[in-house]
Design a protein around this motif. Sequence first.
Motif, PDB file in Angstrom:
ATOM      1  N   GLU A 155      38.974 -46.203   1.007  1.00  0.00           N
ATOM      2  CA  GLU A 155      39.084 -47.287   0.029  1.00  0.00           C
ATOM      3  C   GLU A 155      38.382 -46.902  -1.276  1.00  0.00           C
ATOM      4  O   GLU A 155      38.884 -47.171  -2.369  1.00  0.00           O
ATOM      5  CB  GLU A 155      38.497 -48.573   0.600  1.00  0.00           C
ATOM      6  CG  GLU A 155      38.745 -49.789  -0.258  1.00  0.00           C
ATOM      7  CD  GLU A 155      38.536 -51.090   0.486  1.00  0.00           C
ATOM      8  OE1 GLU A 155      38.890 -52.133  -0.078  1.00  0.00           O
ATOM      9  OE2 GLU A 155      38.008 -51.059   1.623  1.00  0.00           O
ATOM     10  N   ARG A 156      37.228 -46.251  -1.160  1.00  0.00           N
ATOM     11  CA  ARG A 156      36.503 -45.824  -2.363  1.00  0.00           C
ATOM     12  C   ARG A 156      37.301 -44.771  -3.141  1.00  0.00           C
ATOM     13  O   ARG A 156      37.383 -44.822  -4.374  1.00  0.00           O
ATOM     14  CB  ARG A 156      35.127 -45.262  -1.997  1.00  0.00           C
ATOM     15  CG  ARG A 156      34.093 -46.309  -1.604  1.00  0.00           C
ATOM     16  CD  ARG A 156      32.694 -45.706  -1.602  1.00  0.00           C
ATOM     17  NE  ARG A 156      32.559 -44.574  -0.698  1.00  0.00           N
ATOM     18  CZ  ARG A 156      32.266 -44.674   0.591  1.00  0.00           C
ATOM     19  NH1 ARG A 156      32.078 -45.877   1.147  1.00  0.00           N
ATOM     20  NH2 ARG A 156      32.140 -43.591   1.338  1.00  0.00           N
ATOM     21  N   LEU A 166      46.368 -46.657   3.758  1.00  0.00           N
ATOM     22  CA  LEU A 166      45.094 -47.341   4.015  1.00  0.00           C
ATOM     23  C   LEU A 166      45.342 -48.645   4.740  1.00  0.00           C
ATOM     24  O   LEU A 166      44.690 -48.945   5.753  1.00  0.00           O
ATOM     25  CB  LEU A 166      44.349 -47.582   2.707  1.00  0.00           C
ATOM     26  CG  LEU A 166      43.084 -48.452   2.786  1.00  0.00           C
ATOM     27  CD1 LEU A 166      42.058 -47.853   3.732  1.00  0.00           C
ATOM     28  CD2 LEU A 166      42.481 -48.622   1.386  1.00  0.00           C
ATOM     29  N   ALA A 167      46.281 -49.433   4.233  1.00  0.00           N
ATOM     30  CA  ALA A 167      46.621 -50.694   4.897  1.00  0.00           C
ATOM     31  C   ALA A 167      47.141 -50.442   6.308  1.00  0.00           C
ATOM     32  O   ALA A 167      46.833 -51.193   7.243  1.00  0.00           O
ATOM     33  CB  ALA A 167      47.663 -51.453   4.072  1.00  0.00           C
ATOM     34  N   MET A 168      47.921 -49.375   6.482  1.00  0.00           N
ATOM     35  CA  MET A 168      48.442 -49.042   7.808  1.00  0.00           C
ATOM     36  C   MET A 168      47.308 -48.756   8.784  1.00  0.00           C
ATOM     37  O   MET A 168      47.307 -49.244   9.920  1.00  0.00           O
ATOM     38  CB  MET A 168      49.376 -47.837   7.693  1.00  0.00           C
ATOM     39  CG  MET A 168      49.878 -47.294   9.022  1.00  0.00           C
ATOM     40  SD  MET A 168      50.812 -48.500   9.995  1.00  0.00           S
ATOM     41  CE  MET A 168      52.333 -48.573   9.032  1.00  0.00           C
ATOM     42  N   CYS A 169      46.337 -47.966   8.366  1.00  0.00           N
ATOM     43  CA  CYS A 169      45.217 -47.646   9.255  1.00  0.00           C
ATOM     44  C   CYS A 169      44.418 -48.892   9.598  1.00  0.00           C
ATOM     45  O   CYS A 169      44.043 -49.103  10.762  1.00  0.00           O
ATOM     46  CB  CYS A 169      44.320 -46.592   8.608  1.00  0.00           C
ATOM     47  SG  CYS A 169      45.043 -44.941   8.530  1.00  0.00           S
ATOM     48  N   ARG A 170      44.157 -49.708   8.606  1.00  0.00           N
ATOM     49  CA  ARG A 170      43.381 -50.932   8.872  1.00  0.00           C
ATOM     50  C   ARG A 170      44.092 -51.821   9.882  1.00  0.00           C
ATOM     51  O   ARG A 170      43.469 -52.355  10.807  1.00  0.00           O
ATOM     52  CB  ARG A 170      43.148 -51.703   7.566  1.00  0.00           C
ATOM     53  CG  ARG A 170      42.104 -51.075   6.653  1.00  0.00           C
ATOM     54  CD  ARG A 170      41.558 -52.092   5.666  1.00  0.00           C
ATOM     55  NE  ARG A 170      40.576 -51.501   4.760  1.00  0.00           N
ATOM     56  CZ  ARG A 170      39.308 -51.272   5.077  1.00  0.00           C
ATOM     57  NH1 ARG A 170      38.864 -51.565   6.291  1.00  0.00           N
ATOM     58  NH2 ARG A 170      38.471 -50.735   4.190  1.00  0.00           N
ATOM     59  N   THR A 171      45.382 -51.998   9.723  1.00  0.00           N
ATOM     60  CA  THR A 171      46.097 -52.914  10.598  1.00  0.00           C
ATOM     61  C   THR A 171      46.296 -52.331  12.000  1.00  0.00           C
ATOM     62  O   THR A 171      46.289 -53.062  12.988  1.00  0.00           O
ATOM     63  CB  THR A 171      47.433 -53.322   9.953  1.00  0.00           C
ATOM     64  OG1 THR A 171      47.943 -54.477  10.599  1.00  0.00           O
ATOM     65  CG2 THR A 171      48.456 -52.220  10.012  1.00  0.00           C
ATOM     66  N   LEU A 172      46.468 -51.002  12.096  1.00  0.00           N
ATOM     67  CA  LEU A 172      46.560 -50.389  13.424  1.00  0.00           C
ATOM     68  C   LEU A 172      45.238 -50.519  14.172  1.00  0.00           C
ATOM     69  O   LEU A 172      45.213 -50.851  15.370  1.00  0.00           O
ATOM     70  CB  LEU A 172      46.952 -48.922  13.309  1.00  0.00           C
ATOM     71  CG  LEU A 172      48.416 -48.605  13.005  1.00  0.00           C
ATOM     72  CD1 LEU A 172      48.599 -47.095  12.801  1.00  0.00           C
ATOM     73  CD2 LEU A 172      49.328 -49.095  14.131  1.00  0.00           C
ATOM     74  N   LEU A 173      44.154 -50.270  13.470  1.00  0.00           N
ATOM     75  CA  LEU A 173      42.843 -50.371  14.116  1.00  0.00           C
ATOM     76  C   LEU A 173      42.529 -51.801  14.526  1.00  0.00           C
ATOM     77  O   LEU A 173      41.892 -52.037  15.554  1.00  0.00           O
ATOM     78  CB  LEU A 173      41.770 -49.827  13.173  1.00  0.00           C
ATOM     79  CG  LEU A 173      41.815 -48.309  12.944  1.00  0.00           C
ATOM     80  CD1 LEU A 173      40.986 -47.912  11.734  1.00  0.00           C
ATOM     81  CD2 LEU A 173      41.338 -47.559  14.187  1.00  0.00           C
TER      82      LEU A 173
END
Length: 247
Positions: A155-156, A166-173
Amino acid sequence: MRAVEASASAKAALLEEELEQGQRPPEEVERILFHLSRYTRAAAIARLLAYADRATFRERLVRSGEARRRLLQWAAGARRPFNRFTATGHYGPLCDALAAGADTLAHDIARLSVDTPVKGHEFEEDFLYARLLGLMATGDDSVPGRAEPLLDALERVMNGQDFPRLAMCRTLLAREQEGFDAALQALLDERDRHFHAQAKSFTPKDEEAETEPFIFVEGLALLRLAARRGLTVQTDYLFLPSLARAN
């Protein structure tokens, strides 16, 4: 597409012959294995498109992953510094293994990959994304404190820029269905724009460029990760046909 399949297969075979010809400088070995993975993936996609041959498609994706594992194992054994060929940000073969359902192979690639970026040879966002994919491939994302620092760093690095991965990783996790659906669509839209822009350029195309626009192997890998996390995935998406999906 049959001509593309034949050309990519022939180039992969020539690279395999080069490996069998005896001692070579270390960087030459790395170059050969790196490109062996690329051409084998291109041959896999072309085979699927030309012949609807699901079995050979998956077999060649596995061979692409195996070339990457061999490269990383060789580099580790030779105590080679990580470089432009072995940098973790080259996550294509990891996705090949995941998309083919070769989970043990994907685990090996993730665990052999370096946990620091190779400066000058990969974008930091690619490195961080690859690390997150590796954590999910191995199941290590469930270990407290493993994924969060990578997400925060990504994100930084992006600093507010649109980055669907980034959104994909957040939602998968988080195992969040609505977020996954939105992130996948955003990723497909971004990919569509990218290849439309490329089509307008006069850049010479090789087998990889001729095949990548039609089958989204990274997306196939993401669908498998989503399904393993209990998320619902559709039978077909654009560039992600059911024919290409691992059981």
